[in-house]
Design a protein around this motif. Structure first.
Motif, PDB file in Angstrom:
ATOM      1  N   LEU A 116      39.762  32.893  31.554  1.00  0.00           N
ATOM      2  CA  LEU A 116      40.526  32.216  32.602  1.00  0.00           C
ATOM      3  C   LEU A 116      41.624  33.118  33.161  1.00  0.00           C
ATOM      4  CD1 LEU A 116      40.946  29.612  34.173  1.00  0.00           C
ATOM      5  CD2 LEU A 116      42.436  28.806  32.336  1.00  0.00           C
TER       6      LEU A 116
ATOM      7  N   VAL B 213      40.048  35.599  35.615  1.00  0.00           N
ATOM      8  CA  VAL B 213      39.593  34.906  36.828  1.00  0.00           C
ATOM      9  C   VAL B 213      40.795  34.563  37.709  1.00  0.00           C
ATOM     10  CG1 VAL B 213      38.526  32.789  37.712  1.00  0.00           C
ATOM     11  CG2 VAL B 213      37.491  33.995  35.775  1.00  0.00           C
TER      12      VAL B 213
ATOM     13  N   TRP C 292      34.906  30.466  36.739  1.00  0.00           N
ATOM     14  CA  TRP C 292      35.269  30.371  35.328  1.00  0.00           C
ATOM     15  C   TRP C 292      34.433  29.297  34.658  1.00  0.00           C
ATOM     16  CZ3 TRP C 292      37.168  26.175  32.506  1.00  0.00           C
ATOM     17  CH2 TRP C 292      37.475  26.462  31.171  1.00  0.00           C
TER      18      TRP C 292
END
Length: 274
Positions: free
Chosen positions: A96, A99, A114
């Motif tokens: 995460l 991303v 994600w």
């Protein structure tokens, strides 16, 4: 260029439903791994039939690279691979933080999504296994030009220098087997006084350690011609040393301690070099 898809994927079922709604020609799953100071990554491509998968990349990164670097390098390779095929591609990563760092809303033929890890998404599980496998394989290392790797390298090198300095130095704490804990300072000392005494006690001062980082020679006492250390200034020097026990000289509770230290440093023009 890559466009980030801002959709929260919470399960394998949701991922499959969402993927069926978007129009892409190929899908990539990327993952990074980090073990015992070594970072590696892998990229898996899902075939057009949707059921078979192929490893398109497994690689090690250079020393001092971290997991963030590995995840980023994996996505970067997937983008290049998709671009070389001139295909609309969906790139899936379970990192995460990476991303988010790559968020972009412009037009692109490549999309970044994600996905959660370890929820049964086959491509993600295969990428995870391949990245862990890459660490153990005798692969050629990549040298990605990432500023984070360079910064981490210098941070580690600086720490090694400081550790070597401590191991090889003769300081008050090592000589007297004193404990590395905050001593009781005289209540009349200012914060700057306490900092100065603490640095003199551990022997790590600007004037005595600067040459380790600049590559210059060790400082010498202009009076005695010997290496300029805290112990020399406070104890052995002919113009500033007290020839007394260092334990007494660096007594944190004695109000005269800071006065003696300042007078000794002034004689060497080092009052502001601690």
């Amino acid at each position: 260029m890559i466009k980030t898809i801002r959709v929260l994927i919470s399960s394998k079922k949701f991922f499959l439903e969402y993927k069926s709604k978007i129009s892409v020609e190929t899908t990539y799953f990327t993952d990074g791994s980090f073990l015992n100071g070594t970072a590696a990554y892998a990229v898996i491509e899902q075939q057009a039939n949707g059921y078979s998968y192929m490893k398109v990349r497994q690689s090690l990164l250079t020393p001092h690279a971290g997991i963030f670097n590995a995840e980023l390098a994996a996505i970067k390779f997937a983008v290049r691979h998709a671009s070389s095929k001139k295909k609309h591609a969906l790139i899936c990563s379970d990192s995460l933080s990476v991303v988010k760092s790559l968020q972009h809303d412009g037009e692109s033929r490549r999309f970044l999504l994600w996905i959660p890890a370890h929820v049964g998404i086959v491509g993600n599980e295969l990428a995870d296994e391949a990245a862990k496998e890459a660490i153990k394989m005798p692969l050629m290392m990549e040298v990605p030009c990432l500023s984070a790797i360079i910064k981490n390298f210098h941070k580690v090198e600086a720490a090694n220098i400081k550790n070597t300095l401590w191991q090889t130095s003769r300081t008050f704490l090592k000589t007297h087997n004193a404990q590395l804990k905050r001593p009781h300072y005289n209540e009349n000392f200012t914060r700057d006084d306490c900092i100065k005494i603490a640095r003199m006690r551990v022997g790590v001062t600007n004037f005595s350690t600067r040459h380790h980082f600049s590559g210059g020679r060790s400082p010498e006492c202009t009076q005695c011609g010997t290496t300029l250390t805290v112990e020399h200034i406070l104890k052995d020097c002919a113009i500033s040393g007290s020839h007394a026990n260092l334990e007494q000289t660096l007594d944190c509770s004695n109000e005269n301690t800071i006065k003696f230290i300042n007078e000794a440093l002034k004689k060497h023009n080092l009052l502001y070099e601690v």
